[in-house]
Design an enzyme around this catalytic site. Sequence first.
Site, PDB file in Angstrom:
ATOM      1  CG  ASP B 310      -2.146  -0.796   1.006  1.00 49.69           C
ATOM      2  OD1 ASP B 310      -2.662  -0.717  -0.133  1.00 49.69           O
ATOM      3  OD2 ASP B 310      -2.612  -1.485   1.927  1.00 49.69           O
ATOM      4  CB  ALA B 382     -18.564  15.481   1.334  1.00 53.39           C
ATOM      5  CB  SER B 387     -11.482  24.154   4.421  1.00 50.62           C
ATOM      6  OG  SER B 387     -10.102  24.154   4.133  1.00 50.62           O
TER       7      SER B 387
END
Lengths: 563, 692
Positions: B310, B382, B387
């Site tokens: 990963d 979402a 922001s």
Amino acid sequence: MTTQDFIQIILFFALLIGLTPLLGNFMFKVFTGSKHIMSPVFGWLEKLTYRSSGIDPDEETNWKSYTFSLLMFNFIGFLFVFLIQLFQAQLPLNPANLPNVSWHSAFNTSVSFMTNTNWQGYSGETTLSYFVQMIGLTVQNFVSAATGIAVLLALIRGLARKTTDKLGNFWTDLTRSTLYVLLPLSIIFAVVLVGQGVVQNFKSYDTVQTLQGASQVIPMGPAASQIAIKQLGTNGGGFFNANSAHPFENPTPFSNFLEMLAILLIPAALTFTYGKMVGSTRQGWTIFKAMLILLVLGLVISLYAEYSTNPIFGNLHLMEGKETRLGITNSVLWSTATTAASNGSVNAMHDSLSPLTGMVAMINLMLGEIIFGGVGAGLYGMVIFIIITVFIAGLMVGRTPEYLGKKIQKFEVQMAIIAVLAPNIVILLFAAWASVSAPGLASLNNSGPHGLSEILYAYASAAGNNGSAFAGLNANTVFYNLTIAIGMMIGRFGIIIPVMAIAGSMGMKKITPSSAGTFHTDNWLFIGLLIAVILIVGGLTHFPALSLGPIVEHLLMNNGITF
Amino acid sequence: MSTKQNISLFNRKLAAQAVKDSFIKLNPALMIKNPVIFIVAIGSFLTTLVVIIGIFQGNFSSFNLNIAIWLWFTVLFANFSEAIAEGRGKAQADSLRKNRTQTMARKMAGKQEVLINATELKKGDVVVCEAGDVIPSDGEVIEGIASVDESAITGESAPVIRESGGDRSAVTGGTKVISDQIFIRITSEPGNTFIDRMIALVEGAKRQKTPNEIALSILISGLTIIFLLAVATLPAFFSYSLAASGLPESQNLTLPVLIALLVCLIPTTIGGLLSAIGISGMDRLLQRNVIATSGRAIEAAGDVDVLLLDKTGTITLGNRMATNFIPVEGVTVEELADAAQLSSLSDETPEGRSIVVLAKDQFNIRGREVHQLNATFIPFTAQSKMSGVDFKSEDGVVHQIRKGSSEAIRTFIHNNNGFYTQQTHNIVSELAKQGATPLVVAEDNRVLGVIHLKDIVKGGIKQRFAELRKMGIKTVMITGDNHLTAAAIAAEAGVDDFMAEATPEDKLRRIREEQANGHLVGMIGDGTNDAPALAQADIGIAMNTGTQAAREAGNMVDLDSNPTKLIEVVEVGKQLLMTRGALTTFSIANDVAKYFAIIPAIALSLYAGKSGIGPLSALNIMHLGSPQSAILSAVIFNAIIIVMLIPLALKGVKYKPVSANAALTRNLVIYGFGGIIAPFIGIKLIDILINM
């Protein structure tokens, strides 16, 4: 040694190395079913063979039915040769009116020729009719060699293919190797031999007056055709008792050279075929190099031993029993090649070799006939040692062992061990029995360590399916005929069956792609490793017995004691 | 961390126990599992019988007694090696298990709570644990959330959160709840927890041999049969030779001599140490805080040649970091940095914090308090995908600063009637091409510039991958990132291949493909959706923080939940296999010297004539004192070499990440050539000592 000796040895090996890829590539084409130069010549015959025997040449089988076909075929061959010997007096082509053969000798001989051993407990010209020699023995010379090739081909397919149980068709492999490889080579070779003076006729034996005024029987017969295949097919069974020391089998230095080359030709070329078929000629050459090094190693020791002089022979070379027409080098080169290659034909008497040369010959047999070895058989025997080497040393790279991308696991190790054990059981148990039992000892012509060597050699020759003899041992007795026959069978099928099982199990496996983490089996390091394992495993098994035979004899000879 | 549980090689307590166990292991029922050593034991027994019979018949032989003693030592030393490895493994595992034995469980029977012994818990039982309780067995949280102290198994003192649902639901027996209350469904049968299984793997008697170990024992048993044949037929050849030398049959080889020869030839070294090597491999895994649930797994670890890793956590640090401010035309970099910092002051995400830090480091812009600025923080949602802050400037106008993805900011600008420039677009696509994440900063109706957010590749990881490549292992990076980003990071980290926008199904498919091509695949994972891939992989390491499903699917559990552990596990596997190969080679190579000691000794009188010294004494190249001392020296060497190699069997051969060829050459020189030469020296030295 003279310059000529060196030139001849170099020429011999140069030709062997040069012919290997040529013939190897041809056999690759034959065995993979591609077009090749012989297909126009014998293609019709191949098709006819399949049609007349109802074989679908493309129908492949698994290892069990492949092996079953092989065993049945060999058994029928054995039975046929056995029966025609028992009734040869009633059969045609028997101008010398030879009587029927004793059951135990016939049993021994038919096993011997079925197993590609060609151990001859009998004397050809005084025992077997032309009919038996031609229809029985010469046919077996072809098909026993083809059987060896078939087993090898199944093994190669098992290694090269993945996740399949199909290993090819025994009948196709048998037909192709006989028709396209053994037959054409034998025909060419036989014609050349006839040109050199080898006899090929159906005449009765001649009786002539010698210069001393005595009368001598000169045996005749269809010799050239059998000699060609006995050399090429690593059979070795001579037409005459003296084998290639007989002037009618091996008349000239040129025929001698060709016959020696023929011993190693097909086994050497098969290493190239092997490489091509598994997809890497390097793998094939690696095996070739390992075999060549072992052969040369033996040759050097033998030549050293034969050319060493000893005060008890008046500081002369040991000429007794050597092929005087051809000299020491040719005798030793032959003795090394014929024992290494599981051929067993001889042009000098091995009984008369110096102890160390005799030991080299014996070690060649005891290692399992893998130094080129029998046609097909030498290479599949070598693969067994490769499996063991890979298993021991492969772990040292930090992976579970694999060969050609195939993991070597419990089953393969089990089978490889059986294949190594089978011939060694024969050699050690039978030789031990013979050396302490009355019927075993009664046949000895020599005493002391040399006698022990004769016994060891006989069983090593049987187990290795070599067929050469140390002579000096009267092997045409019930005891030796039977034990040697059993030894030959164990030495042949005790290896073939595990090898076929390995082929079957390998074929089912996946192939792990090669990477930097793979244990490489195609470099000099591996060659060294393989040779070391062969010598250590083979050597450790037989060192005790050898030390009581040829080694002690050699030491005693240096002290002035001979046997 | 990885050394905390290291137990010194010959801890006195362990050694004492192991000595005791070596005798217990003389039980024939246990011995028969090791055929090579079993044969030595039979030999020792027969030799002892010969000695005793000799005493009764009045011809006591001290030579035979010595042989018998050293043969028994050979057996005991082999047993000792297994016992000490077992002891170390058990000590390791016991420290994990200790906590659990006296634990009581609060089992739920309907709504009622019943107090029972932890060992009586069955699969499917539900227990409740509150702050202060020790979790009685492995299980899955089905209700509630709690912080759990897992230091008992991981050594990590910081508590971890365990909650129902999601990827953090698995709990391990022996760990302690330190806050709140959770309900746990027990997932393992009694005696079958991870730790129980691990203990079974290090206990010699119960241990299942691993596949390669079985194959190797077949090989050495096969060699034993060959040598048995060679030795058993020797009296016949001797009998012939004695007759030929004019010597009486009574001089034939005695049983003790034959047994001595046999024991020297059969591969007792590897036979004696094989089990210890396997157990200590498990032990080394445990030292790295990895629990294997099958012995097969550790061998497969050595074979793995494709690693699925990963990206996040293994190759890159967990979070992206701001590394650069790129202003648009007409805006200074300070202005951009100031605005970016302002928008991030209340942003608690790692990315936000890295922006504050970068502005401070580069331009010395100090962090300010949001409320002092009359500003309100607009958190990321979402929907908005951005922001920022709204703040009133001194003139009372409200300004909006936003940072977010290029798409989100374009919409934001358009809504404020501004113009999203081509230059901004160019900067964004340039950064994306480099594998970075562009974060666009805007104020009201204009774009100020772009923040360069970058995945930080772990230090040293590239070197690590280069080593793996040398060992023939392919690394594949798995990431949910888009192709462009993934390619750039893959290039930077030096992985061989990558899978972008990978779903769990993609992973599973990739593993199957690799396996179909003959590769062995290793992966590490934690989520429930990793479980199929973990089960499919040849080595599936589940992180301890992961779900129970993942832990059941894999064949190893990493207690540290460290994704780079996969690489260490591969190394442990390789080292185990190498140790086996090295000691096998050593063992077989030893035989050469033993022959040169024993054959001349037993054959001294053959063909000797009047001198009494036969020609085969020429093979006595070590010039050993007497035939008896030669045989005894070989037997003694054969016994003590086992003891001398125990440390090597336990620690494993030295391991370096090099190519197969380099590793082979190195090991061959040490254990192959060393194996041929060492006994020549050893036997000679022992012979000198005996004859002093």
